[in-house]
Design an enzyme around this catalytic site. Sequence first.
Site, PDB file in Angstrom:
ATOM      1  CB  CYS A   1     -44.844 -13.080  19.572  1.00  0.00           C
ATOM      2  SG  CYS A   1     -43.930 -12.590  18.093  1.00  0.00           S
TER       3      CYS A   1
ATOM      4  CG  ASN B   1     -45.844 -11.657  13.577  1.00  0.00           C
ATOM      5  OD1 ASN B   1     -46.134 -11.079  14.616  1.00  0.00           O
ATOM      6  ND2 ASN B   1     -44.994 -12.674  13.536  1.00  0.00           N
TER       7      ASN B   1
ATOM      8  CG  HIS C   1     -48.172 -14.817  17.673  1.00  0.00           C
ATOM      9  ND1 HIS C   1     -48.375 -13.461  17.588  1.00  0.00           N
ATOM     10  CD2 HIS C   1     -46.999 -15.066  17.023  1.00  0.00           C
ATOM     11  CE1 HIS C   1     -47.382 -12.914  16.915  1.00  0.00           C
ATOM     12  NE2 HIS C   1     -46.533 -13.871  16.568  1.00  0.00           N
TER      13      HIS C   1
END
Length: 327
Positions: free
Chosen positions: A128, A284, A252
């Site tokens: 990520c 995500n 994020h």
Amino acid sequence: MVGLRIAGTGSYLPDEIIGNDFFAGRAMRKYSSSGGVLEEKIIDPEKIFDLTGIRERRKARADEHPSDMGYVAAVRAIEKAGVDAGSIVGIYLASVSESCNFPNGATKIQRKLGIRGSCSSCDVVNACAGFTEALMQARARNFTRKGNYLVVASERLTNLIDYTDINATLFGDGAGAALLVPCDDNQGIVGEYSITEPHDGNDMLIFRDKQGFLRMPEGGTVLRKAVRGMITAAEEIKNGLGWTHADVYIPHQANARIIQGVEKAVKEKSPESIVYSTIHKYGNMSSATCAIALDEALRDGTIEEGDKVIVASFGSGLVTSAVGIQF
């Protein structure tokens, strides 16, 4: 010394939309780090939104790889910047889901763009935190080799998902890109923060198991660490640059509760700051989340010329990273 500024961004989302109804009636399991089943329950689609803030996510075609999606996002970023692709001296692709990484995904993007000559391309495998880390890599390289750089973040996480895992509701596919050009030092990427903490079992909080599936057995722990990590990263960026606040924060997009935790801390010190979110639309997408959110924030006018922006990421490793950008 010459810095790098973002001259253009682009993104790509696959056509197929996976809504929460896709998970209705499914028996979903919570797995331990060793693979044992800790809990099993039937999923209620409305509860997915309540718990994650996600209404839908995208799914790539079977023949659509991260480098393919990244190429489309890259073309859009290059067109937005109005530069010749042949002027690019470096390409960085952030991805953990390219199915074949030799040759690496960045090389495939370079080939599709038709860039020959003295361009170097490499992948950044940092989950990520990949997009922010790739921006840092480009910034560092520019100190010794000045020129235009292309940073791409692209993920096909649906190929890594076990749909019996309760965390399967979180993940989706997509790609974002940024074209960077030389600028004065007080513009563009002006600050950075990065730390990796793989000790005390942290490296097993988010990982791929022996079957290649993405696992996150301790979601609550990840949530708490992610909020603390991104808040710390943002504070370090601000303190290092002497900023009293940032106009826009792009954290994020892991789930809504993490974003809300970051927003609460930001608003306590800077009520006028915007904490940008796309989690409801895309879920995500690992490294691609911040890249796509940055593109959308620029295109919809959330980020304006003169704004101070912090992009912060947190992911497997555990890795926390952030960049400060002066637009």
